[in-house]
Scaffold this motif. Structure first.
Motif, short mmCIF file in Angstrom:
data_model
loop_
_atom_site.label_atom_id
_atom_site.label_comp_id
_atom_site.label_asym_id
_atom_site.label_seq_id
_atom_site.Cartn_x
_atom_site.Cartn_y
_atom_site.Cartn_z
N LEU B 40 42.84 63.62 80.49
CA LEU B 40 43.22 62.88 79.29
C LEU B 40 42.00 62.45 78.50
N ASP B 41 41.04 61.81 79.18
CA ASP B 41 40.01 61.17 78.38
C ASP B 41 38.78 62.04 78.15
N THR B 42 38.82 63.32 78.46
CA THR B 42 37.74 64.17 77.98
C THR B 42 38.21 65.00 76.79
N LEU B 43 38.90 66.08 77.05
CA LEU B 43 39.27 66.98 75.94
C LEU B 43 40.40 66.39 75.08
N GLY B 44 41.38 65.74 75.73
CA GLY B 44 42.50 65.19 74.98
C GLY B 44 42.03 64.22 73.92
N THR B 80 31.82 56.03 80.47
CA THR B 80 32.54 55.10 81.35
C THR B 80 33.59 55.80 82.20
N SER B 81 34.19 56.87 81.69
CA SER B 81 35.30 57.49 82.42
C SER B 81 34.88 58.08 83.77
N PRO B 82 33.79 58.88 83.85
CA PRO B 82 33.38 59.39 85.17
C PRO B 82 32.99 58.27 86.12
#
Lengths: 187, 110
Positions: B40-44, B80-82
């Motif tokens: 979700l929070d990379t390509l999307g 932040t996501s990773p």
């Protein structure tokens, strides 16, 4: 699965080599960090009158001074232009890889037999990277790519990764490690 | 022309979000669900935000700062996501949560 402990025992042969930063390394590091903070301030505030800009300069300088202990000067790695160029090439390449994995995951998500097609496992491997920044790059890149998540990484180069299925497990460590090696010149 | 591109980008972003959400609901355990959340929070997010940036250029060309702020958002999430994903996996491993494996693979190991 065995319990993991916080303490990692590292057996060192001889003293670790301490690289002393050169005279201009600290200065360059400060200036770069200050510029980064200041540009972020300008974009976020959006007001360009003298008062707000000077406030931004003061705040950026203060934060730069505060963070001197957290980010010790290490510009030496990026002094060579080739490293910087490789780093600039690495980012679009990573975005492209992320996009490819994302599309594969999207098809998997809508697959009626999803739970038969996945094969989660923990893969461990050893990298040749030793530099802490390079290891951080590797760990973050692996986690960012859908299908693989870094479980742990240590300074001896042992990496364990949770892989989603066979295809993503087979792609480890792959080109990513080679490219990071080239950036940090740890051939 | 650009309108169509904006609509396409936003729809593609939302399709990725939908797929990620369905994946999270269908997968068997916490570790595999995190893989879908990472989608979700990379390509999307990137595609959705690119659509919004183009829309901004089209309808309010003077508000360049807003476009930069939107792109900055992706930069922050990319850092932040990773970190958050790794923290959750690490916590799970330390607490002793065994990763889910295919049932026949488990039988073979025993």
């Amino acid at each position: 699965m065995e319990q993991m402990t916080d303490t990692v025992r590292v057996v060192r042969t001889g003293e670790p080599v301490k690289v002393k930063p050169r005279r201009y390394d600290a200065l360059i590091s400060f200036v770069l960090r200050f510029l980064m903070l200041f540009v972020t301030w300008l974009i976020l505030s959006g007001m360009f009158d003298a008062f707000h800009v000077s406030l931004g300069v003061a705040c950026s300088a203060f934060v730069t001074w505060l963070s001197a202990d957290i980010f010790p000067p290490e510009v030496r790695r990026f002094r060579k232009l080739r490293s910087l160029w490789l780093l600039t090439l690495y980012v679009p390449w990573l975005v492209w890889e992320i996009a490819k994995c994302n599309i594969r995951m999207l098809f998997l998500a809508f697959d009626p037999k999803l739970n038969d097609k996945i094969a989660p496992r923990i893969v461990t491997f050893k990298t040749g990277l030793r530099n802490e920044l390079a290891l951080t790059f590797l760990a973050n890149s692996i986690t960012m790519t859908p299908g693989t998540i870094t479980v742990s990484i240590d300074e001896r180069g042992y990496v364990s990764v949770h892989a989603f299925d066979e295809v993503s497990a087979a792609g480890l460590p792959g080109d990513m490690e080679k490219k990071i090696k080239a950036i940090f010149e740890e051939a | 022309m650009i309108e169509t591109l904006v609509i396409f980008l936003c729809c593609a972003g939302m399709l990725l979000f939908l797929g990620g959400m369905i994946g999270i609901l269908r997968l068997p355990d916490a570790y595999t669900r995190l893989h879908m959340a990472g989608m979700l929070d990379t390509l999307g997010l990137l595609i959705l935000l690119l659509g919004l940036v183009l829309y901004g250029f089209l309808h309010a060309p003077m508000s360049l700062l807003v476009q930069f702020k939107i792109l900055l958002l992706w930069g922050f999430v990319l850092v932040t996501s990773p970190t958050a994903t790794h923290a959750m996996v690490d916590a799970g491993v330390r607490a002793g949560l065994t990763p889910w494996v295919q049932p026949d693979a488990k039988r073979r190991r025993k």
